[in-house]
Design an enzyme around this catalytic site. Structure first.
Site, mmCIF file in Angstrom:
data_model
loop_
_atom_site.group_PDB
_atom_site.id
_atom_site.type_symbol
_atom_site.label_atom_id
_atom_site.label_comp_id
_atom_site.label_asym_id
_atom_site.label_seq_id
_atom_site.Cartn_x
_atom_site.Cartn_y
_atom_site.Cartn_z
ATOM 1 N N THR A 157 0.802 -1.223 0.000
ATOM 2 C CA THR A 157 0.000 0.000 0.000
ATOM 3 C C THR A 157 0.839 1.279 0.000
ATOM 4 O O THR A 157 1.951 1.300 0.556
ATOM 5 C CB THR A 157 -0.889 0.014 1.260
ATOM 6 N N GLU A 200 0.287 3.599 1.856
ATOM 7 C CA GLU A 200 0.435 4.027 3.258
ATOM 8 C C GLU A 200 1.866 3.785 3.747
ATOM 9 O O GLU A 200 2.283 4.358 4.754
ATOM 10 C CB GLU A 200 -0.557 3.284 4.161
ATOM 11 N N TYR A 237 -1.028 0.348 10.811
ATOM 12 C CA TYR A 237 -1.381 -0.315 9.549
ATOM 13 C C TYR A 237 -0.218 -0.239 8.557
ATOM 14 O O TYR A 237 0.226 -1.252 8.006
ATOM 15 C CB TYR A 237 -2.640 0.326 8.950
ATOM 16 N N LYS A 293 2.054 -3.337 7.109
ATOM 17 C CA LYS A 293 2.151 -3.624 5.668
ATOM 18 C C LYS A 293 3.601 -3.579 5.198
ATOM 19 O O LYS A 293 3.976 -4.309 4.279
ATOM 20 C CB LYS A 293 1.308 -2.613 4.878
#
Ligand code: NAP
Ligand code: F7E
Length: 339
Positions: A125, A127, A149, A153
């Site tokens: 991601t 992110e 998160y 990841k």
């Protein structure tokens, strides 16, 4: 006929990817952790419920993952399952680290032990770029995640690369920027806006409360993005790719466009947390900021550079930002007007 396994079949991307693979003639096995709970409404929406074989799948349970690989002759494994909501990851950092991060190691280890020929896709991601180190962000941009998160990841991302380099697994990581659709989960900002403004227009809701309206994202259409996942597993060599539109818009831009498409004459007054959105015709406040939706540390700006994917995979997005907002708004407005 190839067999693909999709973890997270009940999610937004799981549904679109299943549809794509079925169209290509694959046998699709979908992993779902709550097979008896009616969580598969997205497959029903796409009319593919009866075409996918559903099996019990829990990321936390190593033996469950091993059993699925032992029992089925799988050629492609798409790992889309995760605790995927950034906001919730601040409330549940340990669970997020285990499910979104460590579980990927459970899958990679199972593949290595049981059938190392399986091609593996990991849902990485944007992110992971978090507090961005350069703009636009590409495969070589340093990472700086800003949430449990994003950090989870990143662990999964590096494990995927490590298993490729250490054990020669065909393991790819797609660094996907935000992608949305009418099947997006209700907690994400785009869906909150298209659903909220549709309800307000139909007189079913008074006010929509949101968090940081200045955050900027590179938003694309999920249906376009799942094609990139498949393309990555069809290449000669496993690699990692950024998937993005190359355009960035603020949450406020998204709201303005939704209001325009739905026929609300929206004007803004005030600044920062005091800002309000007013329905000019009704002279009524319809949007407010509520700080409970702010994150302890925010990702302010994302803009992806997907040149590598465009050159090597031949991938490009088809749905524009305006079309995406239109698709989501129309789906929510039509659904709500029938209720
Ligand atoms: P989503 O709609 O939230 O779907 C997540 C899926 O994971 C759901 O099927 C969920 O099942 C499943 N899941 C959660 N915890 C699980 C567990 N413990 N065991 C087994 N399954 C579990 O997410 P999405 O938008 O489709 O995204 C797919 C993947 O891409 C996710 O890994 C996400 O982090 C990543 N990603 C998404 C975006 C984006 O913008 N959409 C961008 C980059 C990366 P339930 O239905 O039972 O909750
Ligand atoms: O937030 C701001 C919020 O939750 C977008 C996931 O799919 O994409 C997604 O993560 C922005 C943030 O998505 C509200 O603060 C304002 O800046 O829709 P979101 P996300 O955090 O970008 C990435 C690529 C993933 O990988 C994730 O799995 O919008 N925002 N007001 C709000 N966000 C929410 N959710 N709710 C609000 O009321």
């Amino acid at each position: 006929m190839k067999t693909a396994f999709i973890s997270g079949i009940s999610g937004q991307d799981g549904a679109y990817l299943a549809q794509l693979l079925l169209d290509k003639g694959y046998k699709v096995i979908g992993g779902d952790r709550r097979t008896a709970s009616g969580s598969l409404w997205r497959l029903e929406k796409l009319n593919i419920m009866n075409e996918v074989e559903i099996v019990d799948f829990e990321l936390a349970e190593f033996t469950n993952i091993m059993r699925i690989l032992e029992k089925n002759d799988i050629q492609e494994f798409y790992n889309l399952a995760a605790q995927s909501f950034v906001g919730a990851s601040f409330e549940m950092p340990i669970m997020t680290a285990d499910i979104t991060g460590v579980s990927v190691l459970r899958i990679l280890e199972s593949i290595r032990k049981i059938n190392p020929k399986i091609k593996f896709y990991q849902a990485s991601t944007s992110e992971m770029f978090g507090k961005v180190r350069e703009t636009p962000q590409n495969e070589l941009t340093p990472f700086y995640p800003r949430s449990p998160y994003g950090i989870s990841k990143l662990f999964a991302h590096w494990m995927t690369i490590n298993y490729r380099e250490s054990y020669n697994l065909f393991a790819c990581s797609g660094i996907l920027f935000n992608h949305e659709s009418p099947l997006r989960g209700d907690e994400f900002v785009t869906k909150k806006v298209t659903m909220g403004l549709s309800k307000i227009k139909l007189g079913k809701q008074e006010i929509l409360e949101l968090g940081n309206l200045d955050a900027k994202r590179d938003w694309g259409f999920a249906g376009d993005y799942v094609k990139a996942m498949w393309l990555m597993l069809q290449q000669q060599n496993a690699d990692d790719y950024v998937i993005a539109t190359g355009e960035t818009h603020s949450v406020k831009d998204f709201i303005n466009l939704t209001a325009k498409q739905i026929g609300i004459n929206l004007v803004w007054e005030g600044e920062k947390e005091k800002i309000v959105g007013i329905d000019k015709e009704k002279n009524k406040i319809i949007i407010k900021v509520n700080e409970k939706f702010y994150r302890p540390s925010e990702v302010d700006f994302l803009l992806g550079d997907s040149i590598k994917a465009r050159k090597i995979l031949g991938w490009e997005p088809n749905v524009t930002f305006e079309e995406l907002v239109g698709l989501m708004t129309k789906a929510d407005y039509d659904k709500l007007s029938k209720e």
